[in-house]
Design a protein around this motif. Sequence first.
Motif, PDB file in Angstrom:
ATOM      1  N   SER A 182     -14.321   5.450  -5.349  1.00  0.00           N
ATOM      2  CA  SER A 182     -13.647   6.740  -5.404  1.00  0.00           C
ATOM      3  C   SER A 182     -13.584   7.371  -4.029  1.00  0.00           C
ATOM      4  CB  SER A 182     -14.409   7.675  -6.342  1.00  0.00           C
ATOM      5  OG  SER A 182     -14.453   7.139  -7.632  1.00  0.00           O
ATOM      6  N   ASP A 202     -11.620  12.523  -5.080  1.00  0.00           N
ATOM      7  CA  ASP A 202     -11.858  12.193  -6.488  1.00  0.00           C
ATOM      8  C   ASP A 202     -13.212  12.720  -6.951  1.00  0.00           C
ATOM      9  OD1 ASP A 202      -9.449  10.743  -6.591  1.00  0.00           O
ATOM     10  OD2 ASP A 202     -10.458   8.843  -6.132  1.00  0.00           O
ATOM     11  N   ILE A 203     -14.213  12.550  -6.123  1.00  0.00           N
ATOM     12  CA  ILE A 203     -15.571  12.976  -6.472  1.00  0.00           C
ATOM     13  C   ILE A 203     -15.627  14.493  -6.612  1.00  0.00           C
ATOM     14  CG2 ILE A 203     -17.954  13.056  -5.649  1.00  0.00           C
ATOM     15  CD1 ILE A 203     -17.298  10.319  -4.241  1.00  0.00           C
ATOM     16  N   GLU A 250     -13.161  16.505  -7.258  1.00  0.00           N
ATOM     17  CA  GLU A 250     -12.405  16.863  -8.468  1.00  0.00           C
ATOM     18  C   GLU A 250     -13.249  16.661  -9.722  1.00  0.00           C
ATOM     19  OE1 GLU A 250      -8.717  14.679  -8.310  1.00  0.00           O
ATOM     20  OE2 GLU A 250      -7.928  15.952  -6.698  1.00  0.00           O
ATOM     21  N   THR A 251     -14.068  15.606  -9.744  1.00  0.00           N
ATOM     22  CA  THR A 251     -14.979  15.376 -10.876  1.00  0.00           C
ATOM     23  C   THR A 251     -15.986  16.515 -10.977  1.00  0.00           C
ATOM     24  OG1 THR A 251     -14.730  12.977 -10.762  1.00  0.00           O
ATOM     25  CG2 THR A 251     -16.734  13.812 -11.805  1.00  0.00           C
ATOM     26  N   LEU A 299     -19.544  13.368 -15.685  1.00  0.00           N
ATOM     27  CA  LEU A 299     -20.223  12.870 -14.491  1.00  0.00           C
ATOM     28  C   LEU A 299     -20.527  11.380 -14.571  1.00  0.00           C
ATOM     29  CD1 LEU A 299     -22.671  15.834 -13.866  1.00  0.00           C
ATOM     30  CD2 LEU A 299     -20.554  15.319 -12.622  1.00  0.00           C
ATOM     31  N   ARG A 356     -18.709   9.111 -15.795  1.00  0.00           N
ATOM     32  CA  ARG A 356     -17.493   8.312 -15.578  1.00  0.00           C
ATOM     33  C   ARG A 356     -17.253   8.017 -14.098  1.00  0.00           C
ATOM     34  NH1 ARG A 356     -14.418  12.397 -18.822  1.00  0.00           N
ATOM     35  NH2 ARG A 356     -15.178  12.004 -20.912  1.00  0.00           N
ATOM     36  N   GLU A 357     -17.811   8.827 -13.233  1.00  0.00           N
ATOM     37  CA  GLU A 357     -17.624   8.694 -11.781  1.00  0.00           C
ATOM     38  C   GLU A 357     -18.823   7.931 -11.214  1.00  0.00           C
ATOM     39  OE1 GLU A 357     -16.850   8.541  -8.172  1.00  0.00           O
ATOM     40  OE2 GLU A 357     -15.324   9.588  -9.353  1.00  0.00           O
ATOM     41  N   GLU A 358     -18.572   6.804 -10.561  1.00  0.00           N
ATOM     42  CA  GLU A 358     -19.675   5.935 -10.160  1.00  0.00           C
ATOM     43  C   GLU A 358     -20.668   6.584  -9.201  1.00  0.00           C
ATOM     44  OE1 GLU A 358     -18.525   2.555  -7.442  1.00  0.00           O
ATOM     45  OE2 GLU A 358     -16.532   3.278  -8.022  1.00  0.00           O
ATOM     46  N   THR A 359     -20.216   7.420  -8.307  1.00  0.00           N
ATOM     47  CA  THR A 359     -21.151   8.015  -7.343  1.00  0.00           C
ATOM     48  C   THR A 359     -22.023   9.080  -7.998  1.00  0.00           C
ATOM     49  OG1 THR A 359     -19.427   9.508  -6.600  1.00  0.00           O
ATOM     50  CG2 THR A 359     -19.752   7.529  -5.307  1.00  0.00           C
ATOM     51  N   THR A 360     -21.448   9.901  -8.874  1.00  0.00           N
ATOM     52  CA  THR A 360     -22.275  10.892  -9.568  1.00  0.00           C
ATOM     53  C   THR A 360     -23.162  10.203 -10.601  1.00  0.00           C
ATOM     54  OG1 THR A 360     -20.443  11.425 -11.067  1.00  0.00           O
ATOM     55  CG2 THR A 360     -20.760  12.869  -9.162  1.00  0.00           C
ATOM     56  N   ARG A 361     -22.656   9.137 -11.211  1.00  0.00           N
ATOM     57  CA  ARG A 361     -23.457   8.374 -12.180  1.00  0.00           C
ATOM     58  C   ARG A 361     -24.700   7.797 -11.501  1.00  0.00           C
ATOM     59  NH1 ARG A 361     -19.813   5.032 -14.084  1.00  0.00           N
ATOM     60  NH2 ARG A 361     -20.238   3.441 -12.532  1.00  0.00           N
TER      61      ARG A 361
END
Length: 173
Positions: free
Chosen positions: A3, A7-8, A10-11, A141, A143-148
């Motif tokens: 991402s 994108d991050i 926006e998440t 959260l 769904r987004e790899e960095t926040t996950r």
Amino acid sequence: MLSTMTDIIETIIRARAAIPSTPLAFDCGSRCGAACCSADEDGQGGVWLLPGEDALLEDVSWGHVVPAPTAPMLMCDGPCDRDARPLLCRIFPLTPFVRKDGSIGVRTDARAAAVCPLARGGKRAMLPAFVRDVEEVVRILMREETTRAVLEEWMRLEREYRRQARAFDALFR
């Protein structure tokens, strides 16, 4: 696919919009002296920031961002603007966890009981709308790899805390 920072962020903004509620129908900090926003006896106090949140909070007057090994932290310098709080403050005293079936749920963070009177009562002590909102935030959260990745480390540390607490309690049975 990796991402972009856009994108991050926006998440993070989507997740913030998904949690308009608080654990109670009023500022719960007014009941406990905002214990979760205060430094401990060692002067420590702060919250992890999810990827991208540091950019949203770098100019706040009520805290400052410091680097930390897992994630940057916001150190509180006074009462915050509740509408600008970091997401991990907004979901407190709940935390995500992995259920036995592999799905993600929310529960009271075992670490919160030391500071939060609501945590001692579990999810029953909180508004059902708050619990549902936190569940939605966690879904967004995850769904987004960095926040996950940050949430997975957060969950690992909470599980470890629970394991150590059980072992400690067993010493006194």
